[in-house]
Design a protein around this motif. Structure first.
Motif, mmCIF file in Angstrom:
data_model
loop_
_atom_site.group_PDB
_atom_site.id
_atom_site.type_symbol
_atom_site.label_atom_id
_atom_site.label_comp_id
_atom_site.label_asym_id
_atom_site.label_seq_id
_atom_site.Cartn_x
_atom_site.Cartn_y
_atom_site.Cartn_z
ATOM 1 N N GLU A 231 0.830 -1.217 0.000
ATOM 2 C CA GLU A 231 0.000 0.000 0.000
ATOM 3 C C GLU A 231 0.857 1.256 0.000
ATOM 4 O OE1 GLU A 231 -2.406 -0.549 3.442
ATOM 5 O OE2 GLU A 231 -3.525 -2.232 2.556
ATOM 6 N N GLN A 232 1.921 1.266 0.810
ATOM 7 C CA GLN A 232 2.800 2.438 0.859
ATOM 8 C C GLN A 232 3.550 2.596 -0.467
ATOM 9 O OE1 GLN A 232 3.166 4.887 2.966
ATOM 10 N NE2 GLN A 232 1.810 4.137 4.551
ATOM 11 N N ALA A 233 3.943 1.488 -1.077
ATOM 12 C CA ALA A 233 4.610 1.551 -2.376
ATOM 13 C C ALA A 233 3.676 2.107 -3.440
ATOM 14 C CB ALA A 233 5.116 0.172 -2.777
ATOM 15 N N CYS A 234 2.422 1.690 -3.378
ATOM 16 C CA CYS A 234 1.427 2.193 -4.333
ATOM 17 C C CYS A 234 1.249 3.701 -4.161
ATOM 18 C CB CYS A 234 0.108 1.463 -4.125
ATOM 19 S SG CYS A 234 -1.163 1.864 -5.348
ATOM 20 N N ASP A 235 1.088 4.154 -2.916
ATOM 21 C CA ASP A 235 0.972 5.591 -2.652
ATOM 22 C C ASP A 235 2.191 6.348 -3.177
ATOM 23 O OD1 ASP A 235 -1.462 5.275 -1.416
ATOM 24 O OD2 ASP A 235 -0.726 5.611 0.622
ATOM 25 N N ALA A 236 3.370 5.775 -2.945
ATOM 26 C CA ALA A 236 4.611 6.428 -3.380
ATOM 27 C C ALA A 236 4.659 6.548 -4.898
ATOM 28 C CB ALA A 236 5.824 5.660 -2.868
ATOM 29 N N LEU A 237 4.264 5.501 -5.599
ATOM 30 C CA LEU A 237 4.257 5.539 -7.063
ATOM 31 C C LEU A 237 3.269 6.576 -7.590
ATOM 32 C CD1 LEU A 237 4.467 1.702 -7.695
ATOM 33 C CD2 LEU A 237 6.198 3.376 -8.396
ATOM 34 N N VAL A 238 2.134 6.702 -6.927
ATOM 35 C CA VAL A 238 1.148 7.716 -7.322
ATOM 36 C C VAL A 238 1.723 9.117 -7.104
ATOM 37 C CG1 VAL A 238 -1.125 8.694 -6.803
ATOM 38 C CG2 VAL A 238 -0.830 6.213 -6.909
ATOM 39 N N ARG A 239 2.384 9.315 -5.974
ATOM 40 C CA ARG A 239 2.973 10.629 -5.688
ATOM 41 C C ARG A 239 4.053 10.977 -6.717
ATOM 42 N NH1 ARG A 239 1.914 12.960 -0.724
ATOM 43 N NH2 ARG A 239 0.902 11.643 0.851
ATOM 44 N N ILE A 240 4.869 10.006 -7.091
ATOM 45 C CA ILE A 240 5.907 10.262 -8.100
ATOM 46 C C ILE A 240 5.225 10.550 -9.439
ATOM 47 C CG2 ILE A 240 7.874 9.279 -9.338
ATOM 48 C CD1 ILE A 240 8.418 7.629 -6.722
ATOM 49 N N GLY A 241 4.313 9.680 -9.831
ATOM 50 C CA GLY A 241 3.367 9.935 -10.909
ATOM 51 C C GLY A 241 3.907 10.383 -12.246
ATOM 52 N N THR A 242 5.049 9.872 -12.652
ATOM 53 C CA THR A 242 5.651 10.266 -13.932
ATOM 54 C C THR A 242 5.214 9.334 -15.056
ATOM 55 O OG1 THR A 242 7.591 8.890 -13.482
ATOM 56 C CG2 THR A 242 7.697 11.202 -12.779
ATOM 57 N N GLU A 243 5.551 9.735 -16.274
ATOM 58 C CA GLU A 243 5.275 8.872 -17.428
ATOM 59 C C GLU A 243 6.023 7.546 -17.296
ATOM 60 O OE1 GLU A 243 3.136 9.362 -19.751
ATOM 61 O OE2 GLU A 243 2.629 11.477 -19.478
ATOM 62 N N ASP A 244 7.198 7.603 -16.705
ATOM 63 C CA ASP A 244 7.984 6.379 -16.507
ATOM 64 C C ASP A 244 7.263 5.407 -15.580
ATOM 65 O OD1 ASP A 244 10.460 4.770 -16.715
ATOM 66 O OD2 ASP A 244 10.715 5.285 -14.594
ATOM 67 N N VAL A 245 6.638 5.937 -14.529
ATOM 68 C CA VAL A 245 5.859 5.085 -13.617
ATOM 69 C C VAL A 245 4.750 4.388 -14.392
ATOM 70 C CG1 VAL A 245 4.278 5.079 -11.650
ATOM 71 C CG2 VAL A 245 6.368 6.453 -11.557
ATOM 72 N N ILE A 246 4.040 5.136 -15.209
ATOM 73 C CA ILE A 246 2.919 4.583 -15.978
ATOM 74 C C ILE A 246 3.402 3.511 -16.945
ATOM 75 C CG2 ILE A 246 1.151 5.150 -17.686
ATOM 76 C CD1 ILE A 246 1.107 7.996 -16.342
ATOM 77 N N THR A 247 4.466 3.812 -17.677
ATOM 78 C CA THR A 247 5.004 2.864 -18.658
ATOM 79 C C THR A 247 5.439 1.570 -17.995
ATOM 80 O OG1 THR A 247 5.750 4.684 -20.076
ATOM 81 C CG2 THR A 247 6.764 2.519 -20.426
ATOM 82 N N ARG A 248 6.177 1.685 -16.886
ATOM 83 C CA ARG A 248 6.687 0.496 -16.202
ATOM 84 C C ARG A 248 5.545 -0.331 -15.586
ATOM 85 N NH1 ARG A 248 12.244 0.323 -14.662
ATOM 86 N NH2 ARG A 248 13.436 2.129 -15.385
#
Length: 346
Positions: free
Chosen positions: A223-240
């Motif tokens: 859950e914390q990792a998911c929140d962190a990825l949302v906060r970072i929220g870059t195109e790279d996050v989406i692609t990966r």
């Protein structure tokens, strides 16, 4: 898809289903708009049933001196009761230490317990970089092996916020901790709180590790990792995330990945979820992806989700009617089923 500017007026919508959907949007995207707390407090004052308002999702909403003063007035006057009062006190305690200091004396008069917690938060705000880092490491060491319910999680959250604000821990130190953490150890909260730090510091370098954490057996870490990825929220996050989703077999990973993608307010995230839904054969995963599309406000997916509801979906996992109803209202789309669905939610 929704933008914060589009969603903010709906915080005061007459239909509590819709206004709560707006609260959830801001809470889960971290895409805060100016003035959201003021509008939420106004909605609360006019509500015939304040306990129906999703105040538990507003703990991290940005505060100002005027919203803190208004919360104090509501607590002092007793105009809110029950759970709403408890949630308001927690929202107040999550305000910046500089906003708590002016109201501390008033807090001590009517709620010594809340005042003691406020004093603790203020004290954390006065720590320097070295003191913050030492206190954080000491608290993590003391937390090893504890059940989550026994953690001083408010204290840890305050420390994380001040560490980020004062840059008390470098990105290099965060990465070193994440690289060395054992995600399989549920009693070690280092990975959990350094993941939280990575998100609030928007560390792009942490993205591959955070994505791996989504597959952890430790729900809190995922859950914390998911929140962190949302906060970072870059195109790279989406692609990966989208690429990993397509090859991943783990059910829980796919559910978390779909959740993350649905909470990133970028058009590429919407397109990725639509593409994944078109290919998804698992009914539960398709239901989650459809829910994510509704949450992000995908207007083009409305007929797709409506068709999925008609054909059959995993309603034991998620009732898609409510998110689709909210999505339709915010996009100004009328479906003949909406009013009947709404009556089932009340």
């Amino acid at each position: 898809m929704h933008t914060s500017e589009q969603v903010i007026p709906y915080l005061q919508h007459d239909d509590s289903i819709v206004s709560n959907g707006a609260i959830q949007y801001f809470a889960e995207t971290f895409n805060y708009a100016d003035g959201i707390m003021k509008l939420l407090l106004s909605k609360l004052r006019s509500s015939a049933n304040p306990d129906q308002t999703y105040l538990h999702m507003a703990y991290q909403f940005p505060q100002t001196s005027s919203t803190v003063a208004e919360i104090m007035d509501m607590l002092r006057s007793g105009s809110v009761k029950g759970n709403a009062r408890v949630h308001l006190a927690q929202i107040l305690l999550n305000s910046a230490p500089t906003l708590l200091e002016p109201v501390l004396e008033s807090l001590q008069t009517f709620s010594p317990e809340t005042a003691a917690k406020a004093e603790e938060h203020i004290r954390i705000g006065q720590l320097n970089q070295g003191e913050l880092k030492a206190a954080f490491e000491q608290m993590l060491a003391a937390s090893r092996g504890l059940d989550y319910g026994d953690l001083e999680f408010d204290y840890l959250d305050y420390l994380v916020n001040e560490i980020v604000k004062k840059q008390a821990i470098s990105s290099k130190q965060v990465m070193k901790k994440l690289d060395g953490a054992d995600p399989a150890d549920p009693g070690n909260y280092e990975a959990v709180y350094y993941a939280q730090l990575a998100g609030k510091m928007k560390l792009s370098a942490a993205v591959p590790i955070l994505i791996e954490y989504l597959a952890a057996d430790n729900d809190l870490l995922a859950e914390q990792a998911c929140d962190a990825l949302v906060r970072i929220g870059t195109e790279d996050v989406i692609t990966r995330l989208a690429a990993r989703y397509e090859t991943e077999q783990d059910d829980y990973f796919k559910l978390y990945a779909a959740d993350c993608l649905g909470r990133i307010p970028l058009p590429s995230a919407e397109m990725s979820v639509i593409r994944l839904l078109q290919k998804e054969k698992n009914l539960t995963h398709a239901t989650k992806l459809a829910g994510s599309l509704c949450f992000m406000g995908s207007k083009q997916s409305i007929p797709v989700v409506a068709k999925l509801i008609e054909a059959g979906y995993d309603n034991d996992f998620l009732d898609l009617r409510e998110p689709l109803y909210i999505n339709c209202v915010l996009n100004g789309v009328s479906l003949p089923q909406l009013e009947g669905w709404r009556r089932t939610f009340l």
